[in-house]
Design a protein around this motif. Sequence first.
Motif, PDB file in Angstrom:
ATOM      1  N   GLN A  47     -39.709  -6.136  28.826  1.00 21.95           N
ATOM      2  CA  GLN A  47     -40.090  -4.807  29.314  1.00 21.95           C
ATOM      3  C   GLN A  47     -38.845  -3.985  29.668  1.00 21.95           C
ATOM      4  N   ALA A  48     -37.878  -4.621  30.311  1.00 24.88           N
ATOM      5  CA  ALA A  48     -36.634  -3.932  30.654  1.00 24.88           C
ATOM      6  C   ALA A  48     -35.888  -3.513  29.389  1.00 24.88           C
ATOM      7  N   GLN A  49     -35.933  -4.341  28.356  1.00 25.19           N
ATOM      8  CA  GLN A  49     -35.267  -3.991  27.093  1.00 25.19           C
ATOM      9  C   GLN A  49     -35.950  -2.806  26.408  1.00 25.19           C
ATOM     10  N   ARG A  50     -37.253  -2.708  26.521  1.00 24.26           N
ATOM     11  CA  ARG A  50     -37.964  -1.545  25.960  1.00 24.26           C
ATOM     12  C   ARG A  50     -37.509  -0.260  26.656  1.00 24.26           C
ATOM     13  N   LEU A  51     -37.397  -0.329  27.970  1.00 23.00           N
ATOM     14  CA  LEU A  51     -36.911   0.833  28.717  1.00 23.00           C
ATOM     15  C   LEU A  51     -35.460   1.138  28.364  1.00 23.00           C
ATOM     16  N   ARG A  52     -34.690   0.100  28.153  1.00 18.87           N
ATOM     17  CA  ARG A  52     -33.294   0.283  27.751  1.00 18.87           C
ATOM     18  C   ARG A  52     -33.221   1.039  26.422  1.00 18.87           C
ATOM     19  N   SER A  53     -34.087   0.705  25.484  1.00 21.28           N
ATOM     20  CA  SER A  53     -34.121   1.404  24.192  1.00 21.28           C
ATOM     21  C   SER A  53     -34.444   2.885  24.371  1.00 21.28           C
ATOM     22  N   GLU A  54     -35.378   3.182  25.264  1.00 28.14           N
ATOM     23  CA  GLU A  54     -35.704   4.587  25.564  1.00 28.14           C
ATOM     24  C   GLU A  54     -34.486   5.305  26.136  1.00 28.14           C
ATOM     25  N   LEU A  55     -33.783   4.638  27.045  1.00 22.00           N
ATOM     26  CA  LEU A  55     -32.589   5.220  27.642  1.00 22.00           C
ATOM     27  C   LEU A  55     -31.532   5.490  26.575  1.00 22.00           C
ATOM     28  N   MET A  56     -31.339   4.559  25.655  1.00 18.73           N
ATOM     29  CA  MET A  56     -30.358   4.740  24.582  1.00 18.73           C
ATOM     30  C   MET A  56     -30.697   5.971  23.748  1.00 18.73           C
ATOM     31  N   ALA A  57     -31.981   6.126  23.410  1.00 18.39           N
ATOM     32  CA  ALA A  57     -32.400   7.273  22.596  1.00 18.39           C
ATOM     33  C   ALA A  57     -32.174   8.589  23.339  1.00 18.39           C
ATOM     34  N   LYS A  58     -32.461   8.600  24.646  1.00 14.48           N
ATOM     35  CA  LYS A  58     -32.278   9.838  25.413  1.00 14.48           C
ATOM     36  C   LYS A  58     -30.798  10.188  25.575  1.00 14.48           C
ATOM     37  N   VAL A  59     -29.951   9.198  25.726  1.00 14.19           N
ATOM     38  CA  VAL A  59     -28.515   9.487  25.805  1.00 14.19           C
ATOM     39  C   VAL A  59     -28.019   9.957  24.436  1.00 14.19           C
ATOM     40  N   ASP A  60     -28.524   9.367  23.367  1.00  6.94           N
ATOM     41  CA  ASP A  60     -28.141   9.821  22.023  1.00  6.94           C
ATOM     42  C   ASP A  60     -28.478  11.300  21.821  1.00  6.94           C
ATOM     43  N   GLU A  61     -29.571  11.765  22.423  1.00  4.40           N
ATOM     44  CA  GLU A  61     -29.962  13.179  22.302  1.00  4.40           C
ATOM     45  C   GLU A  61     -28.882  14.106  22.860  1.00  4.40           C
ATOM     46  N   ILE A  62     -28.164  13.672  23.871  1.00  5.94           N
ATOM     47  CA  ILE A  62     -27.095  14.487  24.451  1.00  5.94           C
ATOM     48  C   ILE A  62     -26.072  14.835  23.378  1.00  5.94           C
ATOM     49  N   PHE A  63     -25.827  13.901  22.466  1.00  2.00           N
ATOM     50  CA  PHE A  63     -24.787  14.097  21.460  1.00  2.00           C
ATOM     51  C   PHE A  63     -25.238  14.972  20.293  1.00  2.00           C
ATOM     52  N   THR A  64     -26.441  15.539  20.386  1.00  2.00           N
ATOM     53  CA  THR A  64     -26.816  16.592  19.437  1.00  2.00           C
ATOM     54  C   THR A  64     -26.240  17.928  19.901  1.00  2.00           C
ATOM     55  N   LYS A  65     -25.816  17.983  21.171  1.00  2.00           N
ATOM     56  CA  LYS A  65     -25.263  19.213  21.752  1.00  2.00           C
ATOM     57  C   LYS A  65     -23.748  19.158  21.931  1.00  2.00           C
ATOM     58  N   VAL A  66     -23.207  17.964  22.155  1.00  2.00           N
ATOM     59  CA  VAL A  66     -21.777  17.811  22.441  1.00  2.00           C
ATOM     60  C   VAL A  66     -21.230  16.592  21.698  1.00  2.00           C
ATOM     61  N   ASP A  67     -19.897  16.558  21.561  1.00  2.00           N
ATOM     62  CA  ASP A  67     -19.245  15.409  20.928  1.00  2.00           C
ATOM     63  C   ASP A  67     -18.929  14.320  21.942  1.00  2.00           C
ATOM     64  N   VAL A  68     -18.626  14.739  23.162  1.00  2.00           N
ATOM     65  CA  VAL A  68     -18.225  13.861  24.255  1.00  2.00           C
ATOM     66  C   VAL A  68     -18.764  14.485  25.526  1.00  2.00           C
ATOM     67  N   PHE A  69     -19.100  13.668  26.530  1.00  2.00           N
ATOM     68  CA  PHE A  69     -19.391  14.257  27.840  1.00  2.00           C
ATOM     69  C   PHE A  69     -18.658  13.486  28.915  1.00  2.00           C
ATOM     70  N   LEU A  70     -18.482  14.131  30.050  1.00  2.44           N
ATOM     71  CA  LEU A  70     -17.810  13.465  31.146  1.00  2.44           C
ATOM     72  C   LEU A  70     -18.628  13.561  32.420  1.00  2.44           C
ATOM     73  N   ALA A  71     -18.347  12.612  33.297  1.00  2.00           N
ATOM     74  CA  ALA A  71     -19.070  12.524  34.565  1.00  2.00           C
ATOM     75  C   ALA A  71     -18.213  11.743  35.548  1.00  2.00           C
ATOM     76  N   PRO A  72     -18.465  11.919  36.842  1.00  2.00           N
ATOM     77  CA  PRO A  72     -17.805  11.036  37.806  1.00  2.00           C
ATOM     78  C   PRO A  72     -18.113   9.582  37.429  1.00  2.00           C
ATOM     79  N   THR A  73     -17.127   8.746  37.464  1.00  2.82           N
ATOM     80  CA  THR A  73     -17.245   7.395  36.920  1.00  2.82           C
ATOM     81  C   THR A  73     -18.463   6.621  37.406  1.00  2.82           C
ATOM     82  N   PHE A  74     -18.692   6.573  38.701  1.00  5.44           N
ATOM     83  CA  PHE A  74     -19.773   5.722  39.186  1.00  5.44           C
ATOM     84  C   PHE A  74     -21.153   6.321  38.963  1.00  5.44           C
ATOM     85  N   SER A  75     -21.227   7.584  38.575  1.00  7.38           N
ATOM     86  CA  SER A  75     -22.530   8.189  38.290  1.00  7.38           C
ATOM     87  C   SER A  75     -23.036   7.807  36.902  1.00  7.38           C
TER      88      SER A  75
END
Length: 185
Positions: free
Chosen positions: A94-122
Amino acid sequence: VGYFKGAFETSKSARQLETAALEVLSRHGVDLVEVDLPTDIPINSLLIVRVEAAAAFDDFVRGGGLATLTEQGETAWPNVLRAGRLVPAYDYLQAQRLRSELMAKVDEIFTKVDVFLAPTFSVLVTVNLTGHPCVVAPIGFTDEGPASISFVGKAFGEKELCAVAKAFQDATRWNKVFPRTYADH
């Protein structure tokens, strides 16, 4: 280049340094685009880390290596590795299924940008789970110690990621400065 605005706004001790890092990028012609990391996925990252760590160190555990480690407290690695062997397969899947969803949503960010940055621990837990490449760069010192930001790239986008992180480091001096306590040794 995207930036995780919400994390920069909620950051406390290094906020001034993080804002200065964004300003450095902006001054050097980087077009900063606000991005958001997914927060709607209730993934238990610790469950995944425990299971994967237990699997990675299986020979060490079976060979009696845990007894050689000095720290044996409840949250110490020996007990994390022991607990990881006891997670039910259903919970892990179940955790791996959620992980796959998270991967897809983070991949969506890269339709707008090449790289993103954030405070490290966030962003640390997110990139550990998604496998997106990440470069952590120093940005100065707070009263608590060194501060950093993380540059995150798309899957297999290490070339672009490293180019942006290197350009940032070349524009700052922080990768050449050491805390007094380290420089004296």
